[in-house]
Design a protein around this motif. Structure first.
Motif, PDB file in Angstrom:
ATOM      1  N   GLU A 124       0.833  -1.209   0.000  1.00  0.00           N
ATOM      2  CA  GLU A 124       0.000   0.000   0.000  1.00  0.00           C
ATOM      3  C   GLU A 124       0.864   1.254   0.000  1.00  0.00           C
ATOM      4  O   GLU A 124       0.493   2.278  -0.605  1.00  0.00           O
ATOM      5  CB  GLU A 124      -0.927  -0.010   1.214  1.00  0.00           C
ATOM      6  N   ALA A 125       2.012   1.196   0.642  1.00  0.00           N
ATOM      7  CA  ALA A 125       2.931   2.337   0.602  1.00  0.00           C
ATOM      8  C   ALA A 125       3.434   2.563  -0.816  1.00  0.00           C
ATOM      9  O   ALA A 125       3.657   3.717  -1.235  1.00  0.00           O
ATOM     10  CB  ALA A 125       4.108   2.096   1.543  1.00  0.00           C
ATOM     11  N   ALA A 126       3.614   1.461  -1.571  1.00  0.00           N
ATOM     12  CA  ALA A 126       4.009   1.611  -2.980  1.00  0.00           C
ATOM     13  C   ALA A 126       2.925   2.344  -3.759  1.00  0.00           C
ATOM     14  O   ALA A 126       3.213   3.199  -4.612  1.00  0.00           O
ATOM     15  CB  ALA A 126       4.277   0.238  -3.586  1.00  0.00           C
ATOM     16  N   HIS A 127       1.659   2.019  -3.482  1.00  0.00           N
ATOM     17  CA  HIS A 127       0.572   2.760  -4.132  1.00  0.00           C
ATOM     18  C   HIS A 127       0.573   4.220  -3.708  1.00  0.00           C
ATOM     19  O   HIS A 127       0.375   5.127  -4.533  1.00  0.00           O
ATOM     20  CB  HIS A 127      -0.777   2.114  -3.788  1.00  0.00           C
ATOM     21  N   ALA A 128       0.795   4.470  -2.418  1.00  0.00           N
ATOM     22  CA  ALA A 128       0.795   5.847  -1.934  1.00  0.00           C
ATOM     23  C   ALA A 128       1.908   6.663  -2.578  1.00  0.00           C
ATOM     24  O   ALA A 128       1.755   7.866  -2.827  1.00  0.00           O
ATOM     25  CB  ALA A 128       0.947   5.859  -0.411  1.00  0.00           C
TER      26      ALA A 128
END
Length: 606
Positions: A124-128
């Motif tokens: 999810e941090a990669a998406h953020a």
């Protein structure tokens, strides 16, 4: 198409929870503030969420994202990111079976205890960090939207690994959570579902997250369903998506349209419904399960290898610490044994508690002893001699001897207009090799059973000390007599003018401590020197004394020090690791020690 891949990035704000709806109703009514009843361990999960929020900037390079961690998520996915509100949610169930009280993400390295949850957070941090585009509102819910979100999964992780390659292991740990739940035994094996499996798994292989050998089972299954040509087309699409910039919305939509067209699907229409008649159900889930099994096996093997490396490093660290502690102990023992005054030192007792000294007096050396010392010194110098080394170098310019053949070749190269490569000058350098010094330690057993050897060993100790001093200024020897106490006979680095005589009537054997004193005093562990430890004893020891001394001998042998055991008794009992030399006549001790010292010096590589 599986719905889980679409649930990771939620472009609409999260729906209000029941608690938030209740709070809103109470505020509208103007009544007292609504205080929701906290669930079990709710405070711990709030603490964990705050800690994850604190750690998230190192993953996403953003400081505006708030993490929530509760049992169950609003998106229905194990984890999701809401760009509109900069919120990231993660299901507390991913931390199972850990007790939340033991989870502390503020401590760097604590994530090793919950790699699956940390992998979901990393995803999810990669998406953020990298999902900076969104599907236009009119296209939401269409096939092109579904395909674009699918391609974004591996594209975001590929971009994240470009910044933080060390997070690969966490993304691998979360593959089961991020992918497998989308494929069950009821998932039909139609073209759209097979393409989704390839886009979620094989694309991660090309993104550098999975290995080729781990994805073979799924690749074979997908190839059988789609055919090699279509799979190659889809591979080219996700490869192009991996190279797409974070904000390039148009490019991602074009990749998604190409995906739909390759699968004969209307991009502006809805996602194709599963075809229950297309092949065996569960085939994709089975193939993906094999992929996850291969990933788990490889991770377990990698973890085992890392554990072995860590154990080896720990063992080396402990060995170095033990070696340093032993060196300090040996130095302290040497300081007490060779202290001025020549008083005996009894290990394990207070400094003031001294044993009886075996030294009976001193005498001048005899002519034979002086002659033996000179002969041994000459033998040691011969053993220490090293041939000169010769180095020959060729160059294009002086100094050196001119090689006419090379000179003519160089002139010919110049005349032909070529770059000259011939080297006509030859320079020879002769260098004398370094002469290694000698280090000899002699430990003499002065218990009652060794009385016959006292006089010969006293003579040998003086001969060796005198010869070492005549050989090289850096050479030295030391001799100690030991029973329960340890007494210095010749001190390190000092050429005694007189022969120190002693008797042998003591009890006990402190050989381990005697070796410590000689090791530190004479430098028996110093590399680049010829080193020899001589022990003159019958070996009749208590088992505890033998074990301690054998450990010291083994440690010295490991450093390259030779160990010679002189025995005069008909039934010698040398300790393991020592080279036994049984002498019929104690008077042969000086010659035997000299021969061993010469051999040790000759074998030295300075």
């Amino acid at each position: 198409m599986p719905t889980h891949a679409q649930a990771h990035v939620q472009h609409t704000p999260p729906a209000l929870s029941e608690t938030e709806q209740a709070l809103a109703r109470w505020e509208d009514d103007g009544g007292p503030a609504f205080e929701p009843r906290p669930g079990p361990q709710a405070g711990q999960w709030l603490r964990i969420a705050a800690a994850l929020t604190e750690r998230l900037p190192e993953l996403a390079e953003r400081e505006d994202v708030i993490v929530t961690c509760e049992h169950g998520t609003r998106s229905g996915a194990p984890a999701a990111f809401f760009p509109a509100t900069a919120q990231l949610e993660i299901d507390a169930a991913l931390f199972a079976p850990l007790n939340p009280a033991t989870i502390d993400p503020t401590q760097v390295g604590d994530e090793e205890n919950y790699p699956v949850a940390w992998g979901a957070l990393t995803h999810e941090a990669a998406h953020a960090a990298h999902s900076r585009w969104m599907t236009p509102l009119p296209l939401r819910g269409t096939a092109v939207d579904t395909a674009a979100q699918l391609l974004e999964e591996s594209r975001a992780e590929h971009a994240h690994l470009g910044r933080r390659p060390g997070d690969r292991r966490y993304l691998r740990a979360a593959i089961h959570t991020l992918v497998l739940e989308d494929f069950t035994s009821q998932t039909p094996t139609d073209r759209w579902q097979a393409a989704a499996a390839a886009g979620l798994i094989l694309a991660r292989r090309d993104a550098g997250i999975l290995d080729e050998d781990e994805t073979d089972a799924l690749e074979n299954t997908v190839t059988a369903i789609l055919g090699p040509d279509l799979l190659d087309t889809l591979t080219a699409i996700w490869t192009a998506a991996h190279a797409t910039a974070d904000e390039d919305e148009q490019a991602m939509l074009e990749h998604a349209r190409a995906w739909c067209q390759a699968l004969s699907t209307d991009p502006s229409g809805p996602e194709p419904t599963p075809d229950p008649t297309a092949g065996h159900q569960g085939e994709l889930a089975e193939a993906i399960g094999k992929v996850l099994g291969a990933v788990a096996a490889n991770e377990a093997a990698q973890a085992a290898a890392q554990a072995r490396v860590a154990a080896a490093q720990t063992a080396r660290t402990r060995a170095k610490a033990a070696q340093a502690a032993h060196a300090r102990q040996a130095a302290q023992t040497a300081e007490k044994v060779f202290a001025p005054g020549g008083r005996p030192y009894t290990p394990g007792k207070a400094t003031k508690s001294r044993g009886r000294s075996p030294v009976t007096g001193t005498r001048p050396p005899t002519r034979a002893e002086k002659t033996a010392a000179g002969q041994l010194a000459r033998a040691l110098r011969a053993a220490a001699y090293r041939e000169r080394t010769t180095t020959v170098t060729a160059s294009a310019a002086p100094p050196g001897r001119l090689n006419m053949r090379q000179a003519l070749a160089r002139d010919a190269q110049k005349a032909a207009g070529a770059i000259p490569t011939a080297t006509p000058w030859v320079h020879t350098v002769h260098r004398a090799g370094p002469t290694p010094p000698l280090r000899v330690g002699i430990a003499v057993d002065v218990s009652g059973s060794m009385s016959v050897a006292a006089a010969p060993i006293a003579s040998a100790a003086w001969i060796v000390a005198k010869a070492a001093a005549l050989t090289d200024p850096d050479s030295c020897s030391a001799t100690v007599a030991y029973d329960r106490s340890i007494t210095a006979i010749t001190a390190p680095g000092r050429a005694p003018a007189r022969v120190t005589e002693f008797d042998a009537s003591g009890m006990g054997h402190s050989l381990a401590e005697a070796i410590d004193a000689l090791e530190a005093g004479a430098g028996l562990t110093q590399p680049g020197t010829g080193r020899l430890l001589v022990i003159a004893s019958d070996g009749c020891y208590h088992p505890d004394e033998s074990d301690l001394a054998a450990g010291r001998i083994a440690a010295l042998r490991a450093t390259g020090c030779a160990v010679l055991w002189l025995a005069f008794d008909p039934d010698p009992r040398p300790l393991p690791g020592a080279t036994l030399l049984e002498l019929a006549d104690p008077a042969q001790a000086a010659a035997a020690i000299g021969k061993a010292a010469t051999a040790a010096l000759a074998a030295t590589n300075p």
